[in-house]
Write an enzyme that holds these catalytic residues in place. Structure first.
Site, PDB file in Angstrom:
ATOM      1  N   ASP A 103       0.753  -1.252   0.139  1.00 52.32           N
ATOM      2  CA  ASP A 103      -0.076  -0.121   0.045  1.00 52.32           C
ATOM      3  C   ASP A 103       0.842   1.122  -0.007  1.00 52.32           C
ATOM      4  O   ASP A 103       1.977   1.346   0.636  1.00 52.32           O
ATOM      5  CB  ASP A 103      -1.052  -0.042   1.147  1.00 52.32           C
ATOM      6  CG  ASP A 103      -0.265  -0.146   2.711  1.00 52.32           C
ATOM      7  OD1 ASP A 103       0.061   1.084   3.260  1.00 52.32           O
ATOM      8  OD2 ASP A 103       0.081  -1.020   3.124  1.00 52.32           O
ATOM      9  N   GLU A 195      -7.453   5.018  12.426  1.00 48.53           N
ATOM     10  CA  GLU A 195      -6.333   4.605  13.405  1.00 48.53           C
ATOM     11  C   GLU A 195      -6.551   5.752  14.594  1.00 48.53           C
ATOM     12  O   GLU A 195      -5.543   5.270  15.449  1.00 48.53           O
ATOM     13  CB  GLU A 195      -5.038   5.161  12.511  1.00 48.53           C
ATOM     14  CG  GLU A 195      -4.882   4.270  11.256  1.00 48.53           C
ATOM     15  CD  GLU A 195      -3.575   4.558  10.495  1.00 48.53           C
ATOM     16  OE1 GLU A 195      -2.482   5.083  11.177  1.00 48.53           O
ATOM     17  OE2 GLU A 195      -3.481   4.479   9.552  1.00 48.53           O
TER      18      GLU A 195
END
Length: 300
Positions: A103, A195
């Site tokens: 990613d 997150e």
């Protein structure tokens, strides 16, 4: 610089007391009481024993050493462990998985897609690439449009993710992602990267995340992928409703996934070195076969 002999001479003169020919007499008017008090004050002063100073020094060093290990060495100790399996891209690879991917975002800079394609013939071929598309309600990744087109051009299975901001309206974030990302047949479902909780309560975070997921699912007609660490998910997204989404788990420097529930992708390191990318990159594996991965993609 002072010459050595002059330095010694000056030291000798400084240490030597001056001689006097007269005897110093104690002034008659000088009171004696303060002298006695000063004597008492000096007698009360205590000097710490050398053995006690040594013990305190050792204790301080031990505390700082333990703190340094716990916060700076322990989380990355896996990097220095002997690799029980095979190494690839500069790290010890999870060898039980056949489908690997990366990613990327603007942090990886300019990517040589021709060289990156050569990794398909390596021991750990790269099959899929997730790319950061958006963040919050109005911040787009500058490298996304080009990289998203290049990934399709060079035959990678591609995906796009949104970095969630708890302080921004989730509908605004979802609409921004929808305007930015045009997914087509063969692309992976959209990804929500969660997150941080910010100043939200766990309850409010769950509602906001679910709002984004519902809005995006209604537009693309497929359940989005939820990305977060297993600790964050267990602590803040521990509702069974979130177990219905494909899970992309972030769990670094471990031999295996510790999460007990089902998962689809595992981001196992953030320090991979992949030909074609100058900066360190996240490495991932898919929990299934290449056919399973293709079956997860958009079909219409």
């Amino acid at each position: 610089m002072v010459p050595p002999f002059l330095f010694l001479l000056l030291s000798f003169m400084a240490d030597k007391k001056p001689r006097t020919t007269t005897t110093r007499r104690k002034p008659a008017s000088r009171p004696t009481a303060p002298v006695a008090r000063r004597g008492k004050k000096k007698s009360k002063e205590r000097i710490m024993p050398a053995w006690l100073r040594t013990i305190l020094a050792v204790c301080i060093i031990a505390v700082f050493s333990a703190g340094f290990y716990w916060f700076f060495i322990r989380p990355y100790a896996y990097r220095w462990k002997p690799c029980a399996g095979q190494k690839g891209y500069g790290v010890c690879m999870p060898c039980d998985y056949e489908v690997h991917g990366i990613d990327i975002s603007h942090y990886q800079g300019s990517i040589d897609w021709v060289q990156l394609t050569s990794n398909k013939a390596s021991k750990f071929p790269i099959h899929f690439v997730f790319m950061k598309a958006t963040e919050g309600g109005d911040h787009g990744d500058d490298t996304f449009p080009f990289n998203f087109d290049q990934a399709r051009r060079y035959g990678f299975i591609r995906g796009a993710y949104h970095f969630f901001s708890p302080k921004t309206d989730p509908n605004k974030q979802a609409d921004f992602f929808i305007r930015t990302v045009q997914l087509t047949t063969g692309d992976l479902p959209p990804v929500l990267d969660v997150e941080t909780i910010g100043k939200s309560t766990p309850h409010d975070l769950k509602i906001a995340v679910k709002t984004w997921l519902d809005r995006v699912e209604a537009h693309y007609g497929v359940k989005p992928i939820l990305y977060t660490s297993y600790k964050f998910k267990s602590r803040f997204l521990n509702d069974s409703v979130f177990n219905t989404y494909p899970y992309w788990i972030a769990h670094y420097y471990v031999d295996s996934v510790k999460y007990e529930g089902p998962w689809h992708f595992w981001q196992h390191t953030d320090v991979g070195n992949v030909p074609g990318i100058k900066e360190e990159v996240d490495l991932n594996v898919f929990n299934g076969t290449l056919e399973d991965l293709r079956a997860l993609t958009l079909q219409k």
